[in-house]
Design a protein around this motif. Sequence first.
Motif, PDB file in Angstrom:
ATOM      1  N   UNK A   1     -11.442  -7.563 -15.763  1.00  0.00           N
ATOM      2  CA  UNK A   1     -11.348  -8.532 -15.861  1.00  0.00           C
ATOM      3  C   UNK A   1      -9.891  -9.002 -15.426  1.00  0.00           C
ATOM      4  N   UNK A   2      -9.170  -8.543 -15.866  1.00  0.00           N
ATOM      5  CA  UNK A   2      -7.685  -8.616 -16.245  1.00  0.00           C
ATOM      6  C   UNK A   2      -7.073  -7.999 -14.392  1.00  0.00           C
ATOM      7  N   UNK A   3      -7.475  -6.461 -13.859  1.00  0.00           N
ATOM      8  CA  UNK A   3      -6.812  -5.439 -13.095  1.00  0.00           C
ATOM      9  C   UNK A   3      -7.242  -6.375 -12.026  1.00  0.00           C
ATOM     10  N   UNK A   4      -8.802  -6.107 -11.771  1.00  0.00           N
ATOM     11  CA  UNK A   4      -9.210  -6.550 -10.513  1.00  0.00           C
ATOM     12  C   UNK A   4      -9.772  -8.158 -10.119  1.00  0.00           C
ATOM     13  N   UNK A   5     -10.114  -8.648 -11.326  1.00  0.00           N
ATOM     14  CA  UNK A   5     -10.434 -10.612 -11.580  1.00  0.00           C
ATOM     15  C   UNK A   5      -9.079 -11.462 -11.216  1.00  0.00           C
ATOM     16  N   UNK A   6      -8.016 -10.800 -11.992  1.00  0.00           N
ATOM     17  CA  UNK A   6      -7.033 -10.628 -11.967  1.00  0.00           C
ATOM     18  C   UNK A   6      -6.236 -11.435 -11.018  1.00  0.00           C
ATOM     19  N   UNK A   7      -5.916 -10.400 -10.151  1.00  0.00           N
ATOM     20  CA  UNK A   7      -5.267  -9.631  -8.967  1.00  0.00           C
ATOM     21  C   UNK A   7      -6.098 -10.598  -8.152  1.00  0.00           C
ATOM     22  N   UNK A   8      -7.479 -11.435  -7.759  1.00  0.00           N
ATOM     23  CA  UNK A   8      -8.193 -11.782  -7.615  1.00  0.00           C
ATOM     24  C   UNK A   8      -7.662 -13.109  -7.247  1.00  0.00           C
ATOM     25  N   UNK A   9      -7.651 -14.286  -8.320  1.00  0.00           N
ATOM     26  CA  UNK A   9      -6.782 -15.416  -9.277  1.00  0.00           C
ATOM     27  C   UNK A   9      -5.654 -15.421  -7.916  1.00  0.00           C
ATOM     28  N   UNK A  10      -4.857 -14.366  -8.790  1.00  0.00           N
ATOM     29  CA  UNK A  10      -3.314 -14.441  -8.742  1.00  0.00           C
ATOM     30  C   UNK A  10      -3.449 -14.428  -6.304  1.00  0.00           C
ATOM     31  N   UNK A  11      -3.661 -13.749  -5.707  1.00  0.00           N
ATOM     32  CA  UNK A  11      -3.953 -13.444  -4.783  1.00  0.00           C
ATOM     33  C   UNK A  11      -4.351 -15.111  -4.283  1.00  0.00           C
ATOM     34  N   UNK A  12      -5.339 -16.298  -4.464  1.00  0.00           N
ATOM     35  CA  UNK A  12      -6.237 -17.045  -3.758  1.00  0.00           C
ATOM     36  C   UNK A  12      -5.025 -17.908  -4.080  1.00  0.00           C
ATOM     37  N   UNK A  13      -4.474 -18.056  -6.111  1.00  0.00           N
ATOM     38  CA  UNK A  13      -3.324 -19.440  -5.886  1.00  0.00           C
ATOM     39  C   UNK A  13      -2.615 -18.892  -5.331  1.00  0.00           C
ATOM     40  N   UNK A  14      -1.731 -17.578  -4.956  1.00  0.00           N
ATOM     41  CA  UNK A  14      -0.923 -17.370  -3.551  1.00  0.00           C
ATOM     42  C   UNK A  14      -0.489 -17.780  -2.472  1.00  0.00           C
ATOM     43  N   UNK A  15      -2.049 -17.789  -1.827  1.00  0.00           N
ATOM     44  CA  UNK A  15      -3.005 -17.871  -0.531  1.00  0.00           C
ATOM     45  C   UNK A  15      -2.162 -19.703  -0.104  1.00  0.00           C
ATOM     46  N   UNK A  16      -2.929 -20.289  -1.672  1.00  0.00           N
ATOM     47  CA  UNK A  16      -3.857 -21.376  -1.602  1.00  0.00           C
ATOM     48  C   UNK A  16      -2.064 -22.056  -1.480  1.00  0.00           C
ATOM     49  N   UNK A  17      -0.866 -21.727  -1.914  1.00  0.00           N
ATOM     50  CA  UNK A  17       0.462 -22.351  -2.161  1.00  0.00           C
ATOM     51  C   UNK A  17       1.643 -21.945  -1.326  1.00  0.00           C
ATOM     52  N   UNK A  18       1.493 -20.854  -0.333  1.00  0.00           N
ATOM     53  CA  UNK A  18       1.744 -20.326   1.089  1.00  0.00           C
ATOM     54  C   UNK A  18       1.484 -21.085   1.934  1.00  0.00           C
ATOM     55  N   UNK A  19       0.100 -21.770   2.003  1.00  0.00           N
ATOM     56  CA  UNK A  19      -0.756 -22.287   2.816  1.00  0.00           C
ATOM     57  C   UNK A  19       0.219 -24.051   3.306  1.00  0.00           C
ATOM     58  N   UNK A  20       0.353 -24.303   1.330  1.00  0.00           N
ATOM     59  CA  UNK A  20       0.825 -25.788   1.351  1.00  0.00           C
ATOM     60  C   UNK A  20       1.851 -25.661   1.724  1.00  0.00           C
ATOM     61  N   UNK A  21       2.652 -24.693   1.836  1.00  0.00           N
ATOM     62  CA  UNK A  21       4.066 -25.109   2.382  1.00  0.00           C
ATOM     63  C   UNK A  21       3.677 -24.432   3.148  1.00  0.00           C
TER      64      UNK A  21
END
Length: 346
Positions: free
Chosen positions: A97-117
């Motif tokens: 849950x944390x190491x796999x799914x959590x990393x996925x969520x963080x990558x997607x949040x980072x990608x969305x922020x990075x793209x928006x900038x």
Amino acid sequence: MKILVTGGAGFIGSAVVRLAVARGHAVVNLDCLTYAACLENVKSVSDNALYAFEQADIRDRASLDRIFAQHAPDAVMHLAAESHVDRSIDGPAAFIDTNVAGTFNLLEAARAWWSAQGKPADFRFHHISTDEVFGSLGASGLFTEDTPYDPRSPYSASKAASDHLVRAWGETYGLPVVLTNCSNNYGPYHFPEKLIPVVILNALAGKPIPVYGAGENVRDWLYVEDHAEALLLVLTRGAVGRSYNIGGGNERRNIDLVRSICAILDAKRPKATPYADQIRFVTDRPGHDARYAIDARRIRDELGWRASVSVEEGLNRTVQWYLDNADWWQPLQARAGVGDRLGTRA
């Protein structure tokens, strides 16, 4: 630079937070404060204007999106993870849950922020991982960045999966990622379920000092403050898409490490009998990897980093820190599972 550090109230994460603030970086510490986290670890910087804390779970995408929008980080250092191998044997679900799914969520949040900038080229997503993803070595050889993955425990398998996700987000979406894989860390603020704190605290309490199997398992020991230095160096100077192995160059058999700690305690806090008399060999951990050892030539040759603290000096510093900071570790011993033998369900 403003850095979002996940897991910044943990052992390695807090070392990164303290060093980054000392270097003049703004830091947002994102931590959900699980059993192994402790805000006392970052008390020295908690009133600094460069420091902010967000209690959030990397599995909660909405919270991640809010934090990126509110704090606008220039970089992410992802250290949040379930990390105790014995706990992963008893309860692997939390590690997935944390190491796999959590990393996925963080990558997607980072990608969305990075793209928006506008996808700034100087943004970085630094994923911090472990040498355990490479499996187990024999009597010779070293892990390099090109060593095939061969995880042997639920913990290392979950970290291997997260490594693969980070590389995929770099290749598929162009997210500017860097990765590091480190050897065993030790030093101040190490949570008291890990080997070195267990040895120190059991010795002081007059309890048996447990050593798995015959104590022949070998680890490369890396002082946590050396590791924090290396991580910030990779963040600021590492090549995008590149991975770097970080090791202390301090291989020791577990039994030799334990005896060294006992000898240090004999000198610093002597008692009637040697602390080594408390050593007890116990049933080995299921699937216990025989040996880890890091080839750190890439980070040395490309970035100029090498470990500065020998294991002898580091153990002396660590033992003294635990002797001087009982008010930190005593409350933690009451947390769930601490002091119990875990990882036997297999």
